[in-house]
Write a protein that holds these residues in place. Structure first.
Motif, mmCIF file in Angstrom:
data_model
loop_
_atom_site.group_PDB
_atom_site.id
_atom_site.type_symbol
_atom_site.label_atom_id
_atom_site.label_comp_id
_atom_site.label_asym_id
_atom_site.label_seq_id
_atom_site.Cartn_x
_atom_site.Cartn_y
_atom_site.Cartn_z
ATOM 1 N N LYS A 1 4.214 -13.832 -0.531
ATOM 2 C CA LYS A 1 5.491 -14.420 -0.112
ATOM 3 C C LYS A 1 6.673 -13.653 -0.710
ATOM 4 O O LYS A 1 7.663 -13.378 -0.028
ATOM 5 N N GLN B 1 6.730 -10.459 -1.735
ATOM 6 C CA GLN B 1 6.834 -9.131 -1.131
ATOM 7 C C GLN B 1 7.343 -9.216 0.305
ATOM 8 O O GLN B 1 8.058 -8.319 0.768
ATOM 9 N N ASN B 2 7.002 -10.278 1.010
ATOM 10 C CA ASN B 2 7.516 -10.481 2.356
ATOM 11 C C ASN B 2 9.045 -10.616 2.321
ATOM 12 O O ASN B 2 9.749 -10.002 3.126
ATOM 13 N N ARG C 1 11.973 -8.055 3.910
ATOM 14 C CA ARG C 1 13.066 -8.516 4.779
ATOM 15 C C ARG C 1 14.418 -7.990 4.307
ATOM 16 O O ARG C 1 15.240 -7.566 5.109
ATOM 17 N N GLN D 1 5.136 -2.689 0.792
ATOM 18 C CA GLN D 1 4.000 -2.800 1.689
ATOM 19 C C GLN D 1 2.684 -2.649 0.924
ATOM 20 O O GLN D 1 1.735 -3.404 1.149
ATOM 21 N N TYR E 1 2.069 -5.770 -1.049
ATOM 22 C CA TYR E 1 1.638 -6.822 -0.124
ATOM 23 C C TYR E 1 0.151 -6.647 0.205
ATOM 24 O O TYR E 1 -0.626 -7.602 0.157
#
Length: 136
Positions: A15, A17-18, A22, A110, A113
């Motif tokens: 969450k 890293q997401n 963004r 990335q 993640y």
């Protein structure tokens, strides 16, 4: 159970890293945007931060996306006399976004993640094998 705990810890990493990706995507999308008038500032690069907090229920440290800070470095100035945002000398302020830095940050986010996703996948497989052993 420690395996369940590792799932929750990795999920918090996913969450975080997401959210980081963004913010980086927003920076890249605005790398060439300028102000509308000479009085305004162009887009200012955003910097994601992380915070750690102790989850009492899981009895583990979790990570989450923290405050989104603004990069205070100077804007670039480009000579564009016909631009609506040009000052009296014909210079337009450009965002303080370096797409090379943002691309590198995106790649790092990335990979982080993916690492968390691999932990979840490995933990899921270990739990499934444990269930299979208990059934036998």
């Amino acid at each position: 159970m420690d395996l369940i705990k590792s799932l929750f810890i990795s999920a918090s990493g996913l969450k975080a890293q997401n959210g980081r990706m963004r913010v980086i995507a927003e920076n890249i999308a605005n790398a060439n945007s300028t102000a509308r008038t000479p009085d305004e500032e162009p887009y200012r690069r955003k910097i994601p931060t992380f915070e750690s907090h102790f989850d009492k229920e899981m009895k583990a440290n979790m990570v989450e996306l923290g405050r989104i800070a603004e990069d205070t470095t100077d804007f670039k100035s480009v000579h564009m006399p016909g631009h609506p945002a040009a000052d009296e000398k014909g210079y337009v302020l450009q965002p303080n976004v370096n797409t090379l830095v943002e691309t590198t940050d995106m790649r790092e986010a990335q990979r982080s993640y993916e690492a968390n996703l691999n932990v979840i996948d490995t933990t899921r497989k270990m739990l499934q094998r444990t269930i299979d052993i208990l059934r036998a």
